[in-house]
Design a protein around this motif. Structure first.
Motif, PDB file in Angstrom:
ATOM      1  N   GLY A  53      33.380  44.186  40.612  1.00  0.00           N
ATOM      2  CA  GLY A  53      32.725  43.194  40.019  1.00  0.00           C
ATOM      3  C   GLY A  53      33.111  42.756  38.694  1.00  0.00           C
ATOM      4  N   CYS A  54      34.180  43.480  38.063  1.00  0.00           N
ATOM      5  CA  CYS A  54      34.463  43.224  36.716  1.00  0.00           C
ATOM      6  C   CYS A  54      35.093  42.082  36.431  1.00  0.00           C
ATOM      7  CB  CYS A  54      35.681  44.495  36.418  1.00  0.00           C
ATOM      8  SG  CYS A  54      37.202  44.269  37.294  1.00  0.00           S
ATOM      9  N   GLY A  55      35.739  41.362  37.165  1.00  0.00           N
ATOM     10  CA  GLY A  55      36.048  40.108  36.963  1.00  0.00           C
ATOM     11  C   GLY A  55      37.589  39.960  36.499  1.00  0.00           C
ATOM     12  N   ASP A  56      38.082  41.081  36.357  1.00  0.00           N
ATOM     13  CA  ASP A  56      39.442  41.152  35.788  1.00  0.00           C
ATOM     14  C   ASP A  56      40.500  40.155  36.639  1.00  0.00           C
ATOM     15  OD1 ASP A  56      38.622  42.527  33.880  1.00  0.00           O
ATOM     16  OD2 ASP A  56      39.689  44.362  34.373  1.00  0.00           O
ATOM     17  N   CYS A  57      40.328  40.141  37.722  1.00  0.00           N
ATOM     18  CA  CYS A  57      41.413  39.478  38.624  1.00  0.00           C
ATOM     19  C   CYS A  57      41.128  37.892  38.565  1.00  0.00           C
ATOM     20  CB  CYS A  57      41.082  39.688  40.190  1.00  0.00           C
ATOM     21  SG  CYS A  57      39.461  39.569  40.752  1.00  0.00           S
ATOM     22  N   LEU A  58      40.012  37.359  38.241  1.00  0.00           N
ATOM     23  CA  LEU A  58      39.941  36.067  38.034  1.00  0.00           C
ATOM     24  C   LEU A  58      40.659  35.356  36.913  1.00  0.00           C
ATOM     25  CD1 LEU A  58      37.209  37.022  39.378  1.00  0.00           C
ATOM     26  CD2 LEU A  58      35.954  35.282  38.209  1.00  0.00           C
ATOM     27  N   GLY A  59      40.924  35.661  35.736  1.00  0.00           N
ATOM     28  CA  GLY A  59      41.771  35.232  34.933  1.00  0.00           C
ATOM     29  C   GLY A  59      43.159  35.325  35.182  1.00  0.00           C
ATOM     30  N   VAL A  60      43.729  36.007  35.901  1.00  0.00           N
ATOM     31  CA  VAL A  60      45.215  35.956  36.108  1.00  0.00           C
ATOM     32  C   VAL A  60      45.588  35.266  37.317  1.00  0.00           C
ATOM     33  CG1 VAL A  60      45.347  38.630  35.431  1.00  0.00           C
ATOM     34  CG2 VAL A  60      45.070  38.101  37.925  1.00  0.00           C
ATOM     35  N   CYS A  61      44.690  34.553  37.908  1.00  0.00           N
ATOM     36  CA  CYS A  61      44.914  33.527  39.166  1.00  0.00           C
ATOM     37  C   CYS A  61      45.271  32.352  38.506  1.00  0.00           C
ATOM     38  CB  CYS A  61      43.996  33.670  40.183  1.00  0.00           C
ATOM     39  SG  CYS A  61      43.997  32.505  41.447  1.00  0.00           S
ATOM     40  N   PRO A  62      46.642  31.941  38.966  1.00  0.00           N
ATOM     41  CA  PRO A  62      47.176  30.627  38.431  1.00  0.00           C
ATOM     42  C   PRO A  62      46.391  29.404  38.803  1.00  0.00           C
ATOM     43  CG  PRO A  62      48.452  31.601  39.962  1.00  0.00           C
ATOM     44  CD  PRO A  62      47.716  32.761  39.740  1.00  0.00           C
ATOM     45  N   VAL A  63      45.619  29.355  40.194  1.00  0.00           N
ATOM     46  CA  VAL A  63      45.116  28.337  40.411  1.00  0.00           C
ATOM     47  C   VAL A  63      43.553  28.505  40.573  1.00  0.00           C
ATOM     48  CG1 VAL A  63      46.921  27.488  41.854  1.00  0.00           C
ATOM     49  CG2 VAL A  63      45.338  29.480  42.967  1.00  0.00           C
ATOM     50  N   GLU A  64      42.866  29.704  39.830  1.00  0.00           N
ATOM     51  CA  GLU A  64      41.472  29.697  39.829  1.00  0.00           C
ATOM     52  C   GLU A  64      40.781  29.846  41.266  1.00  0.00           C
ATOM     53  OE1 GLU A  64      39.719  26.865  37.172  1.00  0.00           O
ATOM     54  OE2 GLU A  64      40.845  27.621  35.754  1.00  0.00           O
ATOM     55  N   ALA A  65      41.471  30.600  42.013  1.00  0.00           N
ATOM     56  CA  ALA A  65      41.164  30.565  43.505  1.00  0.00           C
ATOM     57  C   ALA A  65      39.885  31.804  43.794  1.00  0.00           C
ATOM     58  CB  ALA A  65      42.393  31.020  44.546  1.00  0.00           C
ATOM     59  N   LEU A  66      39.867  32.766  42.759  1.00  0.00           N
ATOM     60  CA  LEU A  66      39.117  33.833  42.918  1.00  0.00           C
ATOM     61  C   LEU A  66      37.663  33.428  42.107  1.00  0.00           C
ATOM     62  CD1 LEU A  66      41.884  36.256  42.060  1.00  0.00           C
ATOM     63  CD2 LEU A  66      40.310  36.641  44.223  1.00  0.00           C
ATOM     64  N   SER A  67      36.683  33.813  42.508  1.00  0.00           N
ATOM     65  CA  SER A  67      35.394  33.903  41.910  1.00  0.00           C
ATOM     66  C   SER A  67      34.594  35.204  42.321  1.00  0.00           C
ATOM     67  CB  SER A  67      34.603  32.456  42.529  1.00  0.00           C
ATOM     68  OG  SER A  67      34.491  32.720  43.928  1.00  0.00           O
ATOM     69  N   LEU A  68      33.459  35.260  41.394  1.00  0.00           N
ATOM     70  CA  LEU A  68      32.574  36.558  41.778  1.00  0.00           C
ATOM     71  C   LEU A  68      31.296  35.881  42.511  1.00  0.00           C
ATOM     72  CD1 LEU A  68      32.636  38.291  38.400  1.00  0.00           C
ATOM     73  CD2 LEU A  68      33.792  39.041  40.556  1.00  0.00           C
ATOM     74  N   GLN A  69      30.846  36.508  43.313  1.00  0.00           N
ATOM     75  CA  GLN A  69      29.443  35.962  44.205  1.00  0.00           C
ATOM     76  C   GLN A  69      28.860  37.207  44.359  1.00  0.00           C
ATOM     77  OE1 GLN A  69      30.375  33.677  47.842  1.00  0.00           O
ATOM     78  NE2 GLN A  69      31.930  32.444  46.608  1.00  0.00           N
ATOM     79  N   GLN A  70      27.556  37.005  44.478  1.00  0.00           N
ATOM     80  CA  GLN A  70      26.494  37.927  44.625  1.00  0.00           C
ATOM     81  C   GLN A  70      26.758  38.642  46.125  1.00  0.00           C
ATOM     82  OE1 GLN A  70      24.954  37.839  41.537  1.00  0.00           O
ATOM     83  NE2 GLN A  70      23.266  38.698  43.109  1.00  0.00           N
ATOM     84  N   ARG A  71      26.849  40.174  45.936  1.00  0.00           N
ATOM     85  CA  ARG A  71      26.969  40.890  47.280  1.00  0.00           C
ATOM     86  C   ARG A  71      25.827  40.535  48.234  1.00  0.00           C
ATOM     87  NH1 ARG A  71      29.994  45.545  47.416  1.00  0.00           N
ATOM     88  NH2 ARG A  71      31.218  46.120  45.439  1.00  0.00           N
TER      89      ARG A  71
END
Ligand code: SF4
Ligand code: SF4
Length: 96
Positions: free
Chosen positions: A73-91
């Motif tokens: 849940g670190c969120g590092d992947c969110l910033g590299v996505c060129p189309v903002e397809a990733l998000s963090l959600q509650q487990r």
């Protein structure tokens, strides 16, 4: 007493970063370029926990699958996505 050994380590895989204390989990949305046949692996390459896996699909497309046992849940992947397809959600409660 003794040393516990996770099933994954026992099976020979790398030990995941301890994830599950985090209440959050990365989720891939419908905007993902790889799902549309555009080559993109930026999120998988950015994830130090190796929680993102590429599953090839017909037609040059790919599905980005997230391993909840590895995602911190670190969120590092969110910033590299060129189309903002990733998000963090509650487990989900039974996945925490
Ligand atoms: S939130 Fe962090 S651990 Fe989870 S998939 Fe993204 S980069 Fe990997
Ligand atoms: S970085 Fe974004 S567009 Fe690229 S594969 Fe990951 S989720 Fe899909």
């Amino acid at each position: 007493m003794g040393v516990s050994l996770s099933r994954r380590a026992f099976l020979g895989g790398a030990e995941p970063t301890p994830a599950p204390d985090s209440p959050r989990l990365a989720v891939v949305g419908q905007g993902c370029l790889a799902a549309r046949g555009v080559y993109c692996r930026s999120c998988a390459e950015s994830c130090e926990a190796a929680a993102l896996r590429i599953r090839p699909l017909p037609g040059g497309r790919a599905e980005i699958a997230i391993d909840p046992d590895r995602c911190t849940g670190c969120g590092d992947c969110l910033g590299v996505c060129p189309v903002e397809a990733l998000s963090l959600q509650q487990r989900p409660p039974d996945d925490a």
